[in-house]
Design a protein around this motif. Sequence first.
Motif, PDB file in Angstrom:
ATOM      1  N   LEU A  48      37.522 -23.339   7.739  1.00  0.00           N
ATOM      2  CA  LEU A  48      36.258 -23.832   7.207  1.00  0.00           C
ATOM      3  C   LEU A  48      35.849 -22.952   6.035  1.00  0.00           C
ATOM      4  CD1 LEU A  48      33.535 -25.490   7.442  1.00  0.00           C
ATOM      5  CD2 LEU A  48      32.768 -23.729   9.035  1.00  0.00           C
ATOM      6  N   VAL A  49      35.229 -23.552   5.026  1.00  0.00           N
ATOM      7  CA  VAL A  49      34.665 -22.805   3.905  1.00  0.00           C
ATOM      8  C   VAL A  49      33.165 -23.082   3.850  1.00  0.00           C
ATOM      9  CG1 VAL A  49      34.646 -22.454   1.420  1.00  0.00           C
ATOM     10  CG2 VAL A  49      36.810 -22.853   2.588  1.00  0.00           C
ATOM     11  N   VAL A  50      32.377 -22.015   3.855  1.00  0.00           N
ATOM     12  CA  VAL A  50      30.922 -22.120   3.737  1.00  0.00           C
ATOM     13  C   VAL A  50      30.541 -21.417   2.447  1.00  0.00           C
ATOM     14  CG1 VAL A  50      28.699 -21.642   4.817  1.00  0.00           C
ATOM     15  CG2 VAL A  50      30.711 -22.053   6.246  1.00  0.00           C
ATOM     16  N   SER A  51      30.051 -22.165   1.457  1.00  0.00           N
ATOM     17  CA  SER A  51      29.828 -21.594   0.127  1.00  0.00           C
ATOM     18  C   SER A  51      28.416 -21.828  -0.367  1.00  0.00           C
ATOM     19  CB  SER A  51      30.825 -22.197  -0.880  1.00  0.00           C
ATOM     20  OG  SER A  51      30.554 -21.736  -2.190  1.00  0.00           O
ATOM     21  N   ASP A  52      27.841 -20.782  -0.966  1.00  0.00           N
ATOM     22  CA  ASP A  52      26.529 -20.904  -1.606  1.00  0.00           C
ATOM     23  C   ASP A  52      26.645 -21.798  -2.840  1.00  0.00           C
ATOM     24  OD1 ASP A  52      23.875 -20.538  -2.105  1.00  0.00           O
ATOM     25  OD2 ASP A  52      24.099 -18.557  -3.006  1.00  0.00           O
ATOM     26  N   LEU A  53      25.541 -22.450  -3.203  1.00  0.00           N
ATOM     27  CA  LEU A  53      25.543 -23.292  -4.386  1.00  0.00           C
ATOM     28  C   LEU A  53      25.550 -22.448  -5.665  1.00  0.00           C
ATOM     29  CD1 LEU A  53      25.272 -26.043  -5.800  1.00  0.00           C
ATOM     30  CD2 LEU A  53      22.791 -25.839  -5.507  1.00  0.00           C
ATOM     31  N   LYS A  54      24.707 -21.419  -5.711  1.00  0.00           N
ATOM     32  CA  LYS A  54      24.581 -20.593  -6.900  1.00  0.00           C
ATOM     33  C   LYS A  54      25.436 -19.346  -6.769  1.00  0.00           C
ATOM     34  CE  LYS A  54      21.546 -23.354  -8.741  1.00  0.00           C
ATOM     35  NZ  LYS A  54      21.897 -24.184  -9.912  1.00  0.00           N
ATOM     36  N   LEU A  55      26.449 -19.188  -7.651  1.00  0.00           N
ATOM     37  CA  LEU A  55      27.343 -18.037  -7.649  1.00  0.00           C
ATOM     38  C   LEU A  55      27.396 -17.450  -9.062  1.00  0.00           C
ATOM     39  CD1 LEU A  55      30.162 -19.587  -5.441  1.00  0.00           C
ATOM     40  CD2 LEU A  55      28.562 -17.791  -4.743  1.00  0.00           C
ATOM     41  N   PRO A  56      27.742 -16.175  -9.207  1.00  0.00           N
ATOM     42  CA  PRO A  56      27.694 -15.527 -10.521  1.00  0.00           C
ATOM     43  C   PRO A  56      28.584 -16.177 -11.571  1.00  0.00           C
ATOM     44  CG  PRO A  56      27.881 -13.898  -8.771  1.00  0.00           C
ATOM     45  CD  PRO A  56      28.079 -15.225  -8.130  1.00  0.00           C
ATOM     46  N   ASP A  57      29.744 -16.693 -11.171  1.00  0.00           N
ATOM     47  CA  ASP A  57      30.684 -17.247 -12.144  1.00  0.00           C
ATOM     48  C   ASP A  57      30.868 -18.759 -11.989  1.00  0.00           C
ATOM     49  OD1 ASP A  57      31.852 -16.929  -9.670  1.00  0.00           O
ATOM     50  OD2 ASP A  57      33.833 -16.464 -10.461  1.00  0.00           O
ATOM     51  N   GLY A  58      29.866 -19.438 -11.457  1.00  0.00           N
ATOM     52  CA  GLY A  58      29.950 -20.886 -11.265  1.00  0.00           C
ATOM     53  C   GLY A  58      29.042 -21.306 -10.136  1.00  0.00           C
ATOM     54  N   ASP A  59      29.432 -22.325  -9.413  1.00  0.00           N
ATOM     55  CA  ASP A  59      28.641 -22.715  -8.248  1.00  0.00           C
ATOM     56  C   ASP A  59      29.547 -23.249  -7.152  1.00  0.00           C
ATOM     57  OD1 ASP A  59      29.206 -25.448  -8.773  1.00  0.00           O
ATOM     58  OD2 ASP A  59      27.454 -25.604 -10.068  1.00  0.00           O
ATOM     59  N   GLY A  60      28.906 -23.536  -6.004  1.00  0.00           N
ATOM     60  CA  GLY A  60      29.667 -23.997  -4.847  1.00  0.00           C
ATOM     61  C   GLY A  60      30.386 -25.305  -5.076  1.00  0.00           C
ATOM     62  N   LEU A  61      29.876 -26.117  -6.015  1.00  0.00           N
ATOM     63  CA  LEU A  61      30.547 -27.381  -6.300  1.00  0.00           C
ATOM     64  C   LEU A  61      31.910 -27.137  -6.948  1.00  0.00           C
ATOM     65  CD1 LEU A  61      27.535 -29.495  -7.611  1.00  0.00           C
ATOM     66  CD2 LEU A  61      28.486 -29.403  -5.299  1.00  0.00           C
ATOM     67  N   ASP A  62      32.041 -26.029  -7.687  1.00  0.00           N
ATOM     68  CA  ASP A  62      33.343 -25.662  -8.238  1.00  0.00           C
ATOM     69  C   ASP A  62      34.317 -25.317  -7.118  1.00  0.00           C
ATOM     70  OD1 ASP A  62      32.409 -25.963 -10.854  1.00  0.00           O
ATOM     71  OD2 ASP A  62      31.701 -23.891 -10.926  1.00  0.00           O
ATOM     72  N   VAL A  63      33.807 -24.597  -6.112  1.00  0.00           N
ATOM     73  CA  VAL A  63      34.641 -24.256  -4.970  1.00  0.00           C
ATOM     74  C   VAL A  63      35.060 -25.531  -4.228  1.00  0.00           C
ATOM     75  CG1 VAL A  63      34.785 -22.932  -2.815  1.00  0.00           C
ATOM     76  CG2 VAL A  63      33.466 -22.036  -4.749  1.00  0.00           C
ATOM     77  N   VAL A  77      31.287 -26.681   3.674  1.00  0.00           N
ATOM     78  CA  VAL A  77      29.841 -26.711   3.890  1.00  0.00           C
ATOM     79  C   VAL A  77      29.169 -25.992   2.728  1.00  0.00           C
ATOM     80  CG1 VAL A  77      27.945 -25.917   5.359  1.00  0.00           C
ATOM     81  CG2 VAL A  77      30.027 -26.810   6.395  1.00  0.00           C
ATOM     82  N   LEU A  78      28.140 -26.615   2.148  1.00  0.00           N
ATOM     83  CA  LEU A  78      27.423 -26.053   1.010  1.00  0.00           C
ATOM     84  C   LEU A  78      26.130 -25.402   1.486  1.00  0.00           C
ATOM     85  CD1 LEU A  78      27.663 -25.988  -2.149  1.00  0.00           C
ATOM     86  CD2 LEU A  78      26.071 -27.911  -2.154  1.00  0.00           C
ATOM     87  N   ILE A  79      25.838 -24.225   0.945  1.00  0.00           N
ATOM     88  CA  ILE A  79      24.568 -23.543   1.217  1.00  0.00           C
ATOM     89  C   ILE A  79      23.634 -23.801   0.040  1.00  0.00           C
ATOM     90  CG2 ILE A  79      23.455 -21.339   1.707  1.00  0.00           C
ATOM     91  CD1 ILE A  79      26.232 -20.278   2.518  1.00  0.00           C
ATOM     92  N   THR A  80      22.437 -24.267   0.318  1.00  0.00           N
ATOM     93  CA  THR A  80      21.500 -24.577  -0.759  1.00  0.00           C
ATOM     94  C   THR A  80      20.192 -23.836  -0.545  1.00  0.00           C
ATOM     95  OG1 THR A  80      20.346 -26.432   0.284  1.00  0.00           O
ATOM     96  CG2 THR A  80      22.456 -26.905  -0.786  1.00  0.00           C
ATOM     97  N   GLY A  81      19.517 -23.546  -1.652  1.00  0.00           N
ATOM     98  CA  GLY A  81      18.177 -22.981  -1.573  1.00  0.00           C
ATOM     99  C   GLY A  81      17.150 -24.084  -1.496  1.00  0.00           C
ATOM    100  N   PHE A  82      15.903 -23.713  -1.349  1.00  0.00           N
ATOM    101  CA  PHE A  82      14.826 -24.696  -1.246  1.00  0.00           C
ATOM    102  C   PHE A  82      14.762 -25.539  -2.518  1.00  0.00           C
ATOM    103  CE2 PHE A  82      10.348 -25.849  -1.997  1.00  0.00           C
ATOM    104  CZ  PHE A  82      10.140 -26.615  -0.869  1.00  0.00           C
ATOM    105  N   GLY A  83      14.636 -26.848  -2.352  1.00  0.00           N
ATOM    106  CA  GLY A  83      14.482 -27.728  -3.496  1.00  0.00           C
ATOM    107  C   GLY A  83      15.781 -28.236  -4.082  1.00  0.00           C
ATOM    108  N   THR A  84      16.934 -27.898  -3.472  1.00  0.00           N
ATOM    109  CA  THR A  84      18.212 -28.359  -4.012  1.00  0.00           C
ATOM    110  C   THR A  84      18.953 -29.241  -3.011  1.00  0.00           C
ATOM    111  OG1 THR A  84      19.259 -26.301  -3.284  1.00  0.00           O
ATOM    112  CG2 THR A  84      18.493 -26.391  -5.555  1.00  0.00           C
ATOM    113  N   VAL A  85      18.198 -29.870  -2.121  1.00  0.00           N
ATOM    114  CA  VAL A  85      18.818 -30.713  -1.105  1.00  0.00           C
ATOM    115  C   VAL A  85      19.569 -31.881  -1.734  1.00  0.00           C
ATOM    116  CG1 VAL A  85      18.369 -32.214   0.874  1.00  0.00           C
ATOM    117  CG2 VAL A  85      17.146 -30.057   0.644  1.00  0.00           C
ATOM    118  N   SER A  86      19.043 -32.429  -2.847  1.00  0.00           N
ATOM    119  CA  SER A  86      19.711 -33.559  -3.482  1.00  0.00           C
ATOM    120  C   SER A  86      21.112 -33.182  -3.934  1.00  0.00           C
ATOM    121  CB  SER A  86      18.887 -34.053  -4.674  1.00  0.00           C
ATOM    122  OG  SER A  86      18.725 -33.015  -5.631  1.00  0.00           O
TER     123      SER A  86
END
Length: 446
Positions: A48-63, A77-86
């Motif tokens: 399983l991969v659990v990745s944050d959305l915001k990363l220093p050299d890109g984002d979780g969507l790149d992963v 599985v994507l980790i999101t902060g408040f307001g980024t559910v969409s």
Amino acid sequence: MNPILVVDDDPGFRKLLETILVGEGYPVETAAKVAEARRMCAAKPYSLVVSDLKLPDGDGLDVQKWFAEHAPKTPFVLITGFGTVSTAVDAMKRGALDYLEKPLRSPDELRRIVRRAMALNAGSESVLEEVEPAAGEPAGLCGAMVARDQHMLHILGLLQKVAPTPATVLLLGESGVGKEVIARCLHANSRRAAKPFVAVNCAALAPSLIESELFGHERGSFTGATDRHSGVFERADGGTLFLDEIGELDAALQAKLLRVLQERVFERVGGGKAVEVDVRVVAATNQDLSRAVQGGRFRADLYFRLSTFPIEIPPLRQRPADIDALAELFLGRAARRFEKPDLRLSDEARYALRAHAWPGNVRELENAMERAAILADATVMPEHLPFAGASTTLTQGAGPLNMRDLERRAIDEALQRHDGNRTHAARELGISLRTLQYRLKEYGLG
């Protein structure tokens, strides 16, 4: 067991997830950047991969994109902060298993997702595909039920506790709230998951056939019985039997069902030999069974036997926080089926969805999203919804509601539901606290 990879540049949150997972017995490795995650994933497989959305050299969507290309069977599985559910919902449309929100509300959220990922890796969820869902019933939600409303999150907590036990469960709620989906979820998370799940709607069977359908019959037991027939109790042996609309059973069948629940023994119609079964029963009804007991229409002893663990599922109109997430899920599913990958919901359509009363509940919402996916080209607007223009939904008093009216109503109702708590109301509405405060001032709702 292959390790779980956690990708997050926040060392504190990364350590929190690692601690929870290690405590559950899972091997864990961590990364802080997209490039680091790619290097690690190229070297070995992960469960399983659990990745944050915001990363220093890109984002979780790149992963996620990298995994979709190089290891498509690895749950993500994507980790999101408040307001980024969409954004997280978009990731799920593209194949993500689920998403987590920061801050983590409960370790159980992570545990639930990981258990589902491990079940996918083991192939145990394929058992659920043996039984087709009822017409219009949402499918594929077992283990990842869409729930953002606090009532439904509480119900998921109850399901997690009762699923591993053999206890009989009684699901109560209006038609279309998703009782069969919850029954399947119970089965998928039980120790019986590898055995059959059998569903029967008691209200859909002819009175002359329901006993045979439940308990089976012997050859020659009645006209047309040319062979021995196994009923649903036998077919569900070792697994779970879902008895929908249980309140429709007549008195004689109620007595026979009570015996099966008590002794796990019954006879086929026209037979005298006792048949033993090991079945976990999940029953459901949209009736008030306690009132039916008082009126003499339902046996009290059967009611108490069925209601060992009752769960009341609220109608969709009482859990508005789920409307957006479910609408996104159903629209994404329909968009893929109709080959419209860029289809999205407009803000106007979201407000209209929240304003609707949903008498048909989740089933009605799924059908509405399928219709909208057919009619819309790129963006779903209110006119693509089946109830567009209905006076009971989009009008107030004598005149039609404009977008400001709809937004004001949505904000006002959210604040009422949360007793004026602006943070909770903003979370439900899918907007930032700052945006909510601005709207409150604009509409004079202070």
